[in-house]
Scaffold this motif. Sequence first.
Motif, short mmCIF file in Angstrom:
data_model
loop_
_atom_site.label_atom_id
_atom_site.label_comp_id
_atom_site.label_asym_id
_atom_site.label_seq_id
_atom_site.Cartn_x
_atom_site.Cartn_y
_atom_site.Cartn_z
N GLU A 128 7.08 55.43 31.66
CA GLU A 128 6.42 56.60 32.26
C GLU A 128 6.26 56.42 33.76
N GLY A 129 5.82 55.23 34.17
CA GLY A 129 5.64 54.97 35.59
C GLY A 129 6.93 55.12 36.37
N ARG A 130 8.02 54.62 35.79
CA ARG A 130 9.31 54.72 36.48
C ARG A 130 9.77 56.17 36.57
N LEU A 131 9.51 56.96 35.53
CA LEU A 131 9.85 58.39 35.57
C LEU A 131 9.08 59.09 36.69
N GLN A 132 7.79 58.78 36.78
CA GLN A 132 6.95 59.43 37.78
C GLN A 132 7.38 59.08 39.20
N VAL A 133 7.69 57.80 39.40
CA VAL A 133 8.11 57.37 40.73
C VAL A 133 9.46 57.99 41.09
#
Length: 430
Positions: A128-133
């Motif tokens: 999720e964090g990588r998607l958001q970034v």
Amino acid sequence: MSTGFERDPDEFARGARAVVVYPDMGGSSRDADARLEETAGLAVAIGVEVVEKVAFRLRQPKPGTLIGSGQVEALAETVRDSELQLAVFDAALTPVQQRNLEDALKCKVIDRTGLILEIFGERARTAEGRLQVELAHLDYQAGRLVRSWTHLERQRGGFGFLGGPGETQIEADRRLIRDRMARLRRELDQVSRTRGLHRERRQRAPWPVIALVGYTNAGKSSLFNRLTGSDVMAENLLFATLDPTLRQVSLPGIDKAILSDTVGFVSELPTQLVAAFKATLEEVVSADLLIHVRDIAHPDSEAQRADVEKVLSEIGVAEETPRFEAWNKIDLLEGERRDEVLALAAAREDVMPVSAVTGEGVEPLIDAVAAKLTQGHRRYTIALDPADGAGAAWLHQHGEVLEQSIDGDRVIYEVRMAPRDHERFVTRGY
């Protein structure tokens, strides 16, 4: 056309020797030195070696380079004399300004938004964090495609940005970015729906959710670890925590609560990041109580508090959401300054001085949070069959059992609990 800077301008070099530049246009709640120190800290957080720090006073920002021509020349001399590879601007640069500054300084130039995106990109651990970034970075980069594709100038053999096959390539890349952003938004919408389902389950339980919020490096993760016995990454580093972490905790009168450690805020948080991290920040919006962790030993603590409150307002946190301020790092205060801070905290009901490192003040904070969450709870007398083990366990889990006695063939419980919990128990709607 050569700028003396031939590598991919979007390639960020770890270990680069850098100058941090603060264009002081007035109106900031911090002085120039504080702004330079914070931005230098952001740069160091991703392995940049900050060699020089420079502040320029601006009467009027220049459309082409933001700072004046004389200031550009002075900065170019600093870059050349100190053999620097990077200039970090504590400001938002337009694509044109960024390109012109790279031409003039003969080094890589990155602005505040780009710097924070680099940090977030390096720190993201979960899917999720990588998607958001990635979504935030693509949103930022979409307007900088002309700058990014400098190698296409050689492809079309001319100057400027009109005509030639390179223009087709740029348009194709813009379309790819738009398509990718659309896919990322769909995936993050699914994440948001999943989080919503999890929240609904917790609300049915119901377990109160406590969210730790605060400026980056205020000590949220250290306090989180102290409260939960966890080992979440906690370093003296800006944006050490990026992905949200949830842990179960027990509080006086509350058998189970959910504590959430969230990404730290920062002044002038890029709008792309606020939008991209909406799914994560929904944990804060829906929390039953906020603990605003402040680095009370920091000289800009009050300005940092204002920045955090501004972001909370932007993401939709209701003003009536109960909150405490945990004035952290009191172990770093001495003498009169410590006495002054403790006196100010004692005069307010919503402030608890703490040290996440030594544990000082943590127990009173826990008691205060529990009291706030159980505010409005009432005392009930409940009679149960001795064989009703499930009912007895539920009372212990969701209320505070004050007394327990036997009356004939019944077990009498004196329990303090929320009215909604009592109603659920009576109707056995749990």
